[in-house]
Design a protein around this motif. Structure first.
Motif, PDB file in Angstrom:
ATOM      1  N   GLU A  57       0.732  -1.156  -0.066  1.00 20.57           N
ATOM      2  CA  GLU A  57      -0.168  -0.063  -0.036  1.00 20.57           C
ATOM      3  C   GLU A  57       0.946   1.216  -0.127  1.00 20.57           C
ATOM      4  O   GLU A  57       0.615   2.228  -0.676  1.00 20.57           O
ATOM      5  CB  GLU A  57      -0.957  -0.018   1.325  1.00 20.57           C
ATOM      6  N   THR A  58       1.976   1.051   0.655  1.00 19.49           N
ATOM      7  CA  THR A  58       2.745   2.254   0.867  1.00 19.49           C
ATOM      8  C   THR A  58       3.453   2.676  -0.522  1.00 19.49           C
ATOM      9  O   THR A  58       3.332   3.829  -0.824  1.00 19.49           O
ATOM     10  CB  THR A  58       3.927   1.886   1.734  1.00 19.49           C
ATOM     11  N   VAL A  59       3.779   1.604  -1.143  1.00 19.56           N
ATOM     12  CA  VAL A  59       4.321   2.022  -2.580  1.00 19.56           C
ATOM     13  C   VAL A  59       3.397   2.334  -3.670  1.00 19.56           C
ATOM     14  O   VAL A  59       3.652   3.399  -4.206  1.00 19.56           O
ATOM     15  CB  VAL A  59       5.115   0.568  -3.245  1.00 19.56           C
ATOM     16  N   VAL A  60       2.163   2.021  -3.489  1.00 19.53           N
ATOM     17  CA  VAL A  60       1.262   2.279  -4.406  1.00 19.53           C
ATOM     18  C   VAL A  60       0.811   3.600  -4.161  1.00 19.53           C
ATOM     19  O   VAL A  60       0.616   4.631  -5.045  1.00 19.53           O
ATOM     20  CB  VAL A  60      -0.062   1.580  -4.269  1.00 19.53           C
ATOM     21  N   ARG A  61       0.765   4.098  -2.863  1.00 22.88           N
ATOM     22  CA  ARG A  61       0.565   5.504  -2.481  1.00 22.88           C
ATOM     23  C   ARG A  61       1.370   6.576  -3.002  1.00 22.88           C
ATOM     24  O   ARG A  61       0.962   7.449  -3.517  1.00 22.88           O
ATOM     25  CB  ARG A  61       0.411   5.334  -0.793  1.00 22.88           C
ATOM     26  N   GLU A  62       2.542   6.101  -2.549  1.00 19.13           N
ATOM     27  CA  GLU A  62       3.912   6.883  -3.137  1.00 19.13           C
ATOM     28  C   GLU A  62       3.765   7.297  -4.621  1.00 19.13           C
ATOM     29  O   GLU A  62       4.113   8.526  -5.146  1.00 19.13           O
ATOM     30  CB  GLU A  62       5.103   6.375  -2.596  1.00 19.13           C
ATOM     31  N   SER A  63       3.429   5.980  -5.411  1.00 16.43           N
ATOM     32  CA  SER A  63       3.338   6.312  -6.703  1.00 16.43           C
ATOM     33  C   SER A  63       2.294   7.154  -7.366  1.00 16.43           C
ATOM     34  O   SER A  63       2.443   7.799  -8.075  1.00 16.43           O
ATOM     35  CB  SER A  63       3.115   4.507  -7.102  1.00 16.43           C
ATOM     36  N   LEU A  64       1.217   7.068  -6.561  1.00 16.34           N
ATOM     37  CA  LEU A  64      -0.001   7.962  -6.882  1.00 16.34           C
ATOM     38  C   LEU A  64       0.492   9.397  -6.644  1.00 16.34           C
ATOM     39  O   LEU A  64       0.029  10.285  -7.273  1.00 16.34           O
ATOM     40  CB  LEU A  64      -1.018   7.417  -6.137  1.00 16.34           C
ATOM     41  N   GLN A  65       1.040   9.559  -5.485  1.00 17.23           N
ATOM     42  CA  GLN A  65       1.436  10.932  -5.068  1.00 17.23           C
ATOM     43  C   GLN A  65       2.435  11.466  -6.261  1.00 17.23           C
ATOM     44  O   GLN A  65       2.358  12.554  -6.743  1.00 17.23           O
ATOM     45  CB  GLN A  65       1.887  11.045  -3.698  1.00 17.23           C
ATOM     46  N   ASN A  66       3.182  10.560  -6.751  1.00 15.45           N
ATOM     47  CA  ASN A  66       4.229  11.079  -7.546  1.00 15.45           C
ATOM     48  C   ASN A  66       3.523  11.415  -8.966  1.00 15.45           C
ATOM     49  O   ASN A  66       3.856  12.371  -9.631  1.00 15.45           O
ATOM     50  CB  ASN A  66       5.235  10.069  -7.907  1.00 15.45           C
ATOM     51  N   GLN A  67       2.682  10.536  -9.262  1.00 15.44           N
ATOM     52  CA  GLN A  67       1.898  10.855 -10.487  1.00 15.44           C
ATOM     53  C   GLN A  67       1.215  12.078 -10.414  1.00 15.44           C
ATOM     54  O   GLN A  67       1.129  12.899 -11.389  1.00 15.44           O
ATOM     55  CB  GLN A  67       0.833   9.868 -10.539  1.00 15.44           C
ATOM     56  N   ALA A  68       0.725  12.385  -9.480  1.00 12.67           N
ATOM     57  CA  ALA A  68      -0.003  13.730  -9.059  1.00 12.67           C
ATOM     58  C   ALA A  68       0.890  14.920  -9.098  1.00 12.67           C
ATOM     59  O   ALA A  68       0.733  15.959  -9.768  1.00 12.67           O
ATOM     60  CB  ALA A  68      -0.880  13.719  -7.691  1.00 12.67           C
ATOM     61  N   ASP A  69       1.996  14.705  -8.589  1.00 11.63           N
ATOM     62  CA  ASP A  69       3.018  15.732  -8.781  1.00 11.63           C
ATOM     63  C   ASP A  69       3.496  16.132 -10.178  1.00 11.63           C
ATOM     64  O   ASP A  69       3.707  17.157 -10.519  1.00 11.63           O
ATOM     65  CB  ASP A  69       4.368  15.507  -7.835  1.00 11.63           C
ATOM     66  N   GLN A  70       3.622  14.919 -10.984  1.00  4.63           N
ATOM     67  CA  GLN A  70       4.137  15.184 -12.305  1.00  4.63           C
ATOM     68  C   GLN A  70       2.976  15.745 -12.980  1.00  4.63           C
ATOM     69  O   GLN A  70       3.224  16.559 -14.105  1.00  4.63           O
ATOM     70  CB  GLN A  70       4.447  13.464 -12.476  1.00  4.63           C
TER      71      GLN A  70
ATOM     72  N   ALA B  28      -5.928  16.411  -5.769  1.00  3.02           N
ATOM     73  CA  ALA B  28      -5.129  15.338  -6.023  1.00  3.02           C
ATOM     74  C   ALA B  28      -4.970  14.338  -4.871  1.00  3.02           C
ATOM     75  O   ALA B  28      -5.213  13.298  -4.758  1.00  3.02           O
ATOM     76  CB  ALA B  28      -3.686  15.447  -6.741  1.00  3.02           C
ATOM     77  N   THR B  29      -4.740  14.895  -3.692  1.00  2.00           N
ATOM     78  CA  THR B  29      -4.417  14.063  -2.445  1.00  2.00           C
ATOM     79  C   THR B  29      -5.731  13.868  -2.128  1.00  2.00           C
ATOM     80  O   THR B  29      -5.970  12.694  -1.770  1.00  2.00           O
ATOM     81  CB  THR B  29      -4.043  15.192  -1.341  1.00  2.00           C
ATOM     82  N   GLY B  30      -7.027  14.499  -2.235  1.00  2.00           N
ATOM     83  CA  GLY B  30      -8.236  14.011  -1.823  1.00  2.00           C
ATOM     84  C   GLY B  30      -8.484  12.673  -2.670  1.00  2.00           C
ATOM     85  O   GLY B  30      -9.362  11.836  -2.361  1.00  2.00           O
ATOM     86  N   ASP B  31      -8.273  12.963  -3.892  1.00  2.00           N
ATOM     87  CA  ASP B  31      -8.522  11.446  -4.659  1.00  2.00           C
ATOM     88  C   ASP B  31      -7.781  10.298  -4.332  1.00  2.00           C
ATOM     89  O   ASP B  31      -8.285   9.212  -4.370  1.00  2.00           O
ATOM     90  CB  ASP B  31      -8.253  11.686  -6.338  1.00  2.00           C
ATOM     91  N   VAL B  32      -6.530  10.584  -3.952  1.00  2.00           N
ATOM     92  CA  VAL B  32      -6.035   9.472  -3.485  1.00  2.00           C
ATOM     93  C   VAL B  32      -6.345   8.930  -2.297  1.00  2.00           C
ATOM     94  O   VAL B  32      -6.323   7.808  -1.969  1.00  2.00           O
ATOM     95  CB  VAL B  32      -4.338   9.809  -3.437  1.00  2.00           C
ATOM     96  N   ASN B  33      -6.698   9.907  -1.266  1.00  2.00           N
ATOM     97  CA  ASN B  33      -7.360   9.538  -0.148  1.00  2.00           C
ATOM     98  C   ASN B  33      -8.712   8.768  -0.191  1.00  2.00           C
ATOM     99  O   ASN B  33      -8.876   7.584   0.426  1.00  2.00           O
ATOM    100  CB  ASN B  33      -7.444  10.690   0.931  1.00  2.00           C
ATOM    101  N   ARG B  34      -9.419   9.270  -1.141  1.00  2.00           N
ATOM    102  CA  ARG B  34     -10.748   8.716  -1.413  1.00  2.00           C
ATOM    103  C   ARG B  34     -10.635   7.254  -2.010  1.00  2.00           C
ATOM    104  O   ARG B  34     -11.308   6.304  -1.428  1.00  2.00           O
ATOM    105  CB  ARG B  34     -11.573   9.343  -2.404  1.00  2.00           C
ATOM    106  N   PHE B  35      -9.702   6.991  -2.815  1.00  2.00           N
ATOM    107  CA  PHE B  35      -9.095   5.537  -3.323  1.00  2.00           C
ATOM    108  C   PHE B  35      -8.939   4.735  -2.193  1.00  2.00           C
ATOM    109  O   PHE B  35      -9.491   3.560  -1.890  1.00  2.00           O
ATOM    110  CB  PHE B  35      -8.102   5.791  -4.173  1.00  2.00           C
ATOM    111  N   PHE B  36      -8.005   5.229  -1.273  1.00  2.00           N
ATOM    112  CA  PHE B  36      -7.499   4.236  -0.185  1.00  2.00           C
ATOM    113  C   PHE B  36      -8.558   4.042   0.776  1.00  2.00           C
ATOM    114  O   PHE B  36      -8.713   2.981   1.527  1.00  2.00           O
ATOM    115  CB  PHE B  36      -6.256   4.993   0.475  1.00  2.00           C
TER     116      PHE B  36
END
Lengths: 243, 319
Positions: free
Chosen positions: A39-52, A75-83
């Motif tokens: 989960e940590t890796v996926v979260r980090e990956s999504l956050q990186n995608q958002a930054d990009q 973007a953070t909201g989308d990631v949080n909602r997904f998790f």
């Protein structure tokens, strides 16, 4: 035909991942939604995608600090909602009997939509990010950003046209001039962007389907046309989705 | 866990059926009109010259129709009536028989094996024959000599060529699902060697100038394939990393020079967008720090099937 092969291959990859991960942790979410990643890796990956993505927008249309901040929050909201949904799904599948085949199928029904969403990307047109973007960017910025996205799609479609022509050459011998003219013809055919439906791999065939037969007849001899028409017929149903 | 294994076993059966039907379908392009790859180009009549009439005897002789119908009834759709098509189809059945022997213990169903042999080994030779006719304009005598490189010739070479490894597409999928299955014959490797042999033999028939023209056409086709695959990989990277024009240019150049680029089945990655191929490490030198962070989190999977075969590398999860 290609679709079947690719689907089979995809299933094999999924199964290989699942086989390894399931054996270790029997965590359906990790194996079926995250493809074996934590989960940590996926979260980090999504956050990186958002930054990009924000960097891309910054370059395309120049964001103000306030716009940047709002989009980052979305973007953070989308990631949080997904998790949050992942957590709910984890609860729902926690006590399911993994020895029972019907239960496994039931779990897959619950899990697959989330897996599909992750694969398609979280920041699509239904996302919070997209909604905030449409209300935050001014008209000029929005046009610049749309233009940049359109160019990106055109590049993808052009690459897929090249790939299809290269595949065609395994069946139809072509001289250089025929190849170049066919690419020109295919690039000129408009097709819908069907990335979300997972059909993008067939863009080349969809474009081939749209080329008027008369144009192909000018370019190829009878024998080449026989093989080309056979391929057009084979993909006729799939390419309907691009219209 | 047992339930998952049971599902996997059922999937295994389904995969085997799907794979065979895929192989069968792939055969039809050539099966429907093998002559399309084998015949010389149809010449347009010169201005004022009456159009050539089709020969009256285009129909297959009844005895040939019967023969093909007998040997390939469940395998082929009959060709379009061209005698050469009948011959190729009949010979392809022979290849199928030989391949089951050559491929040491591979017990494919009849249709699947014919598919594999015809499409993977015969098609490249047939396509190159047709390319020679288009770019080299061979004379009658050369055409006659070139006609020896047919299904029968491929069948003969398939028996004598020693292929590296022992794998194929069916085995690849079986191994993924069941693990520990015996490896099977690498038809792609055999096909590559037969193709190389074909080019060597063809060079003896063509003039130096004709051969140079053929080699040039093959080189252009290979370079085009590399470019096509490289641009697809760059497009996939661009989707996730938002590359600049300069980065796209540099990456395309690097990828075109990558030794594995020709074997990538790029459509797979457009179909499975969470994966990327296992790319060479120097790719990351072109990326900036934040792009590298995204790149390092993308799962890289080697899928090097060539439409019909998955070689030993098969499917490999690298992170």
């Amino acid at each position: 035909m290609l679709l079947i092969l690719l689907t089979v291959a995809s299933a094999s990859v999924q199964a290989a991942t699942c086989k390894t991960v399931c054996a270790q942790q029997q965590d359906w979410i990790q194996s079926w939604v995250f493809n074996g990643r934590t989960e940590t890796v996926v979260r980090e990956s999504l956050q990186n995608q958002a930054d990009q993505k924000l960097k891309q927008m910054e370059e395309a249309c120049g964001l103000t600090a306030e716009q940047n901040s709002k989009l980052k929050l979305a973007a953070t909201g989308d990631v949080n909602r997904f998790f949050h949904e992942v957590a709910q799904l984890r609860k729902a599948t926690k006590d399911l009997n993994q020895q029972d085949q019907n239960t496994v199928q039931e779990a897959w029904t619950l899990i697959s939509p989330l897996s599909t969403r992750l694969q398609a990307g979280l920041f699509d047109e239904k996302s919070l990010f997209a909604k905030v973007m449409s209300s935050t960017l001014d008209e000029a910025q929005a046009n610049e950003y749309k233009k940049m996205l359109r160019e990106q799609i055109e590049r993808r479609h052009h690459a897929l046209v090249l790939a299809m022509v290269s595949t065609l050459e395994k069946h139809v011998p072509m001289v250089g001039d025929q190849r170049e003219k066919l690419i020109e013809l295919l690039d000129a055919q408009p097709v819908k962007d069907v990335k979300q439906q997972g059909l993008e791999a067939f863009v080349g065939y969809a474009k081939l389907d749209r080329v008027p037969v008369k144009e192909l007849e000018k370019l190829f001899d009878k024998d080449q046309l026989t093989v080309l028409n056979s391929l057009r017929e084979r993909y006729a149903q799939i390419v309907q989705m691009f219209r | 866990m047992q339930a998952i294994q049971k599902t996997a076993s059922q999937s295994l059966l389904l995969i085997a059926v799907l794979t065979l039907s895929t192989l069968f379908e792939m055969r039809t392009v050539i099966a429907q009109d093998p002559a399309a790859l084998e015949k010389p180009l149809q010449q347009e009549p010169a201005k004022g010259e009456p159009a050539k009439q089709e020969p009256a005897n285009r129909e297959q002789p009844p005895e040939q129709q019967e023969e093909v119908a007998m040997v390939g009834a469940q395998v082929f759709q009959l060709g379009n009536g061209e005698a050469i098509g009948v011959e190729v189809e009949a010979q392809a059945v022979e290849i199928f028989r030989d391949v089951t022997i050559v491929m040491d213990g591979v017990e494919l169903g009849g249709d699947g094996a014919v598919q594999l042999a015809t499409q993977v080994m015969l098609a490249p030779v047939a396509v190159d024959n047709a390319l020679i006719r288009r770019v080299c304009k061979p004379n009658e005598d050369q055409l006659k000599q070139l006609s020896q490189f047919d299904a029968k010739w491929v069948a003969k070479e398939a028996k004598s060529v020693k292929a590296n490894g022992n794998k194929n597409v069916v085995g690849g999928f079986l191994r993924v699902f069941a693990g520990g299955m015996p490896e099977q014959g690498n038809t792609n490797d055999r096909a590559t060697k037969i193709s190389a042999l074909h080019r060597k033999e063809v060079a003896k028939i063509l003039t130096a100038e004709q051969n140079a023209a053929f080699e040039k056409a093959v080189k252009e086709r290979d370079e085009f394939r590399n470019r096509a695959n490289a641009e697809c990989v760059v497009a996939m990277l661009d989707e996730r990393l938002f590359l600049s024009a300069e980065q796209r240019k540099q990456l395309t150049e690097k990828l075109m020079a990558w030794k594995d680029i020709a074997n990538l089945e790029v459509h797979f990655y457009f179909q499975n967008q969470i994966y990327l191929p296992s790319l060479p490490s120097d790719i990351s030198k072109v990326l900036n720090e934040s792009q590298r962070a995204v790149f390092s989190n993308i799962q890289q999977v080697n899928f090097q099937g060539q439409m019909f075969g998955v070689d030993d590398a098969g499917i490999l999860i690298t992170n």
